[in-house]
Enzyme design. Structure first.
Site, mmCIF file in Angstrom:
data_model
loop_
_atom_site.group_PDB
_atom_site.id
_atom_site.type_symbol
_atom_site.label_atom_id
_atom_site.label_comp_id
_atom_site.label_asym_id
_atom_site.label_seq_id
_atom_site.Cartn_x
_atom_site.Cartn_y
_atom_site.Cartn_z
ATOM 1 N N GLU A 35 0.835 -1.200 0.121
ATOM 2 C CA GLU A 35 0.199 0.072 -0.029
ATOM 3 C C GLU A 35 0.780 1.344 0.062
ATOM 4 O O GLU A 35 0.398 2.321 -0.533
ATOM 5 C CB GLU A 35 -0.865 0.268 1.215
ATOM 6 C CG GLU A 35 -2.208 -1.029 0.886
ATOM 7 C CD GLU A 35 -1.984 -2.023 1.492
ATOM 8 O OE1 GLU A 35 -0.686 -2.693 1.955
ATOM 9 O OE2 GLU A 35 -2.813 -3.178 1.802
ATOM 10 N N HIS A 37 3.753 1.601 -1.705
ATOM 11 C CA HIS A 37 4.050 2.021 -3.328
ATOM 12 C C HIS A 37 2.472 2.781 -3.768
ATOM 13 O O HIS A 37 2.644 3.413 -4.730
ATOM 14 C CB HIS A 37 4.318 0.827 -3.922
ATOM 15 C CG HIS A 37 5.576 0.061 -3.384
ATOM 16 N ND1 HIS A 37 5.693 -0.861 -2.633
ATOM 17 C CD2 HIS A 37 7.004 0.812 -3.684
ATOM 18 C CE1 HIS A 37 6.964 -1.158 -2.409
ATOM 19 N NE2 HIS A 37 7.670 -0.120 -3.049
ATOM 20 N N GLY A 146 8.696 7.571 -1.254
ATOM 21 C CA GLY A 146 7.993 7.862 -0.092
ATOM 22 C C GLY A 146 9.011 8.445 1.096
ATOM 23 O O GLY A 146 10.173 8.406 1.083
#
Ligand code: PAF
Length: 281
Positions: A35, A37, A146
């Protein structure tokens, strides 16, 4: 959604989209998607077309690291990408990326010489080199990374700035499991007992964040409270707990301006990272 393995195929597809005036969002990954990514892919959906690369980059692994055992599952990854509206997956082999011989590197001082750069000496040279190559191949308008890999994000932003690469780098928030553990492909290495023990990372991060939000400005005090929390867990071994300037990754004593508090902790043999950012208004 297309899956292609060659640089030539990516270039041909991008050229077609450029002719049609499309914008391109890019999410570089090493696969085994989760999740975290997907949140990057969803953010990249603000562009007309979304490209994802899946490549376990040998250059960013040290000799005793987990290159061989790094989890891989293209079918699962392709299914998730399709569900989230990805247009193109670039899935090259190491030969396609590096050929028989390879002599050029993108490297960086200062930001790479702290935190993970100390325990993983070749890592960021490998990351910068592969990401620069991928940017040259995909030529995106925007690329998404991220915040969990906060040092990597800072380094890539700096590389793009220093080398005048014509794209915008977007950082996206950490995605956590319901119990707080930051999502990571490496979480799959954990035994059930280690999975429980791994919660000490987010506990320590939440504790540090609360202290800073409540006004603590002495980095040493925050670090020692966070370390104490981790040391209570017998399966955990601290690699580092540090407070650094968000742009330079250099350690600070006072919590002022934009700071990153980052930790790396071994749970058994698995090295996990987590962090929080504090932006002083
Ligand atoms: O964060 C990762 O998965 C990798 O370091 C990256 C950015 C895809 C480069 O190999």
């Amino acid at each position: 959604m297309r899956i292609v393995e060659t640089i030539e195929e990516v270039r041909a597809q991008i050229a077609e989209w450029r002719k049609e005036g499309r914008t391109i969002g890019f999410v570089p990954t090493m696969g085994y998607l989760h999740e975290g990514h997907m949140s990057l892919i969803d953010a990249a959906g603000e562009n007309d077309r979304v490209v994802v690369s899946i490549f376990v980059n040998p250059m960013q692994f040290g000799p005793n690291e987990d290159l061989a055992s790094y989890p891989r599952d293209l079918e699962h990854d392709a299914g998730m990408c399709e569900e989230h509206g990805v247009d193109l997956i670039f899935y090259p082999t190491p030969e396609e990326m590096y050929g028989d011989t390879f002599y050029s590197y993108v490297d960086m001082n200062v930001l790479t010489q702290e935190l993970c750069g100390l325990s993983r000496p070749v890592h960021f040279r490998g990351v910068c080199t592969v990401v620069a190559k991928l940017f040259n191949i995909v030529t995106p308008d925007k690329a998404y990374f991220g915040q969990k890999d906060a040092q990597q994000l800072a380094i890539i932003k700096r590389m793009v700035k220093d080398l005048n690469m014509p794209l915008t780098v977007i950082g996206c928030p950490i995605i956590r499991e319901a119990d707080g553990l930051a999502k990571s492909s490496r979480n799959t290495y954990l035994s059930p007992e280690e999975r429980k023990a791994a919660l000490v990372l987010s506990r320590s991060v939440f504790l540090g964040k609360k202290m800073v939000e409540e006004g603590e400005r002495d980095a040493k005090k925050v670090i020692s409270a966070m370390k104490e929390e981790i040391e209570r867990e017998p399966l955990a071994r601290i690699d580092y707990v540090k407070v650094v300037d968000l742009d330079t990754m250099q350690q600070v004593e006072r919590i002022e301006g934009d700071i990153l508090t980052a930790i790396a902790v071994f749970i058994g043999k698995t090295r996990l990272i987590d962090n929080f950012i504090y932006n002083e208004k």
